[in-house]
Scaffold this motif. Structure first.
Motif, PDB file in Angstrom:
ATOM      1  N   LYS A  58       0.860  -1.184   0.000  1.00 32.09           N
ATOM      2  CA  LYS A  58       0.000   0.000   0.000  1.00 32.09           C
ATOM      3  C   LYS A  58       0.896   1.233   0.000  1.00 32.09           C
ATOM      4  O   LYS A  58       2.106   1.143   0.168  1.00 32.09           O
ATOM      5  N   LEU A  59       0.280   2.397  -0.155  1.00 32.82           N
ATOM      6  CA  LEU A  59       0.966   3.673   0.001  1.00 32.82           C
ATOM      7  C   LEU A  59       0.306   4.423   1.145  1.00 32.82           C
ATOM      8  O   LEU A  59      -0.915   4.386   1.299  1.00 32.82           O
ATOM      9  N   LYS A  60       1.126   5.111   1.940  1.00 34.97           N
ATOM     10  CA  LYS A  60       0.584   5.941   3.005  1.00 34.97           C
ATOM     11  C   LYS A  60       0.876   7.396   2.667  1.00 34.97           C
ATOM     12  O   LYS A  60       2.031   7.778   2.472  1.00 34.97           O
ATOM     13  N   LEU A  61      -0.190   8.184   2.560  1.00 32.32           N
ATOM     14  CA  LEU A  61      -0.065   9.611   2.326  1.00 32.32           C
ATOM     15  C   LEU A  61      -0.222  10.329   3.652  1.00 32.32           C
ATOM     16  O   LEU A  61      -1.124  10.005   4.430  1.00 32.32           O
ATOM     17  N   GLU A  62       0.631  11.307   3.909  1.00 28.73           N
ATOM     18  CA  GLU A  62       0.521  12.125   5.105  1.00 28.73           C
ATOM     19  C   GLU A  62       0.424  13.578   4.664  1.00 28.73           C
ATOM     20  O   GLU A  62       1.283  14.061   3.922  1.00 28.73           O
ATOM     21  N   ILE A  63      -0.634  14.254   5.112  1.00 31.89           N
ATOM     22  CA  ILE A  63      -0.893  15.632   4.729  1.00 31.89           C
ATOM     23  C   ILE A  63      -1.339  16.378   5.979  1.00 31.89           C
ATOM     24  O   ILE A  63      -2.171  15.878   6.734  1.00 31.89           O
ATOM     25  N   VAL A  64      -0.806  17.573   6.204  1.00 29.66           N
ATOM     26  CA  VAL A  64      -1.266  18.414   7.305  1.00 29.66           C
ATOM     27  C   VAL A  64      -2.010  19.596   6.684  1.00 29.66           C
ATOM     28  O   VAL A  64      -1.468  20.287   5.818  1.00 29.66           O
ATOM     29  N   VAL A  65      -3.261  19.789   7.121  1.00 25.06           N
ATOM     30  CA  VAL A  65      -4.114  20.835   6.545  1.00 25.06           C
ATOM     31  C   VAL A  65      -4.787  21.622   7.661  1.00 25.06           C
ATOM     32  O   VAL A  65      -4.838  21.188   8.808  1.00 25.06           O
ATOM     33  N   ASN A  66      -5.333  22.768   7.292  1.00 21.39           N
ATOM     34  CA  ASN A  66      -6.110  23.557   8.241  1.00 21.39           C
ATOM     35  C   ASN A  66      -7.443  22.859   8.492  1.00 21.39           C
ATOM     36  O   ASN A  66      -7.994  22.202   7.610  1.00 21.39           O
ATOM     37  N   GLU A  67      -7.975  23.022   9.702  1.00 20.53           N
ATOM     38  CA  GLU A  67      -9.203  22.325  10.089  1.00 20.53           C
ATOM     39  C   GLU A  67     -10.374  22.630   9.164  1.00 20.53           C
ATOM     40  O   GLU A  67     -11.224  21.775   8.920  1.00 20.53           O
ATOM     41  N   ALA A  68     -10.431  23.832   8.622  1.00 17.39           N
ATOM     42  CA  ALA A  68     -11.542  24.214   7.757  1.00 17.39           C
ATOM     43  C   ALA A  68     -11.581  23.390   6.468  1.00 17.39           C
ATOM     44  O   ALA A  68     -12.640  23.239   5.861  1.00 17.39           O
TER      45      ALA A  68
END
Length: 112
Positions: A58-68
């Protein structure tokens, strides 16, 4: 800020990236992983011998975003990664207390 971790099929990466580009998501980390879930692996034959592969690539994507933006981005990932078959993956959400851009020292949402 929220960290989105999505475990997806490797062959769906291009569709997921295109979907995220539409939302302006530019930063992500992609890691090759192996895992087991409901899919329970599969059986293969190699040189006349049968063996079971129980850890699927599998691939694991990690993304940090604003709550909105979380709900829209999660839906974009899910719809782009979905095939309707067992093994499509999972999405996990975690709170992020802070982020620091090493180069400039920016903190919080500005660092993302």
């Amino acid at each position: 800020m929220v960290k989105i971790e999505a475990v997806i099929r490797p062959q769906r990466l291009d569709e997921v990236k295109a979907s995220l580009d539409d939302f302006g998501v530019t930063g992500m980390t992609v890691t090759e992983v192996r895992g087991a879930g409901k899919q329970k692996g599969y059986t293969q034959h190699y040189r006349g011998a049968e063996y079971t592969v129980n850890l699927i690539q599998k691939l694991k994507l990690e993304i940090v975003v604003n709550e909105a933006d979380v709900d829209r981005i999660v839906e974009a990932i899910a719809s782009a990664a979905r095939t309707g078959e067992i093994g499509d993956g999972k999405i996990f959400l975690s709170p992020v207390l802070d982020a620091i851009r090493i180069r400039t020292g920016e903190r919080g949402g500005e660092a993302v």
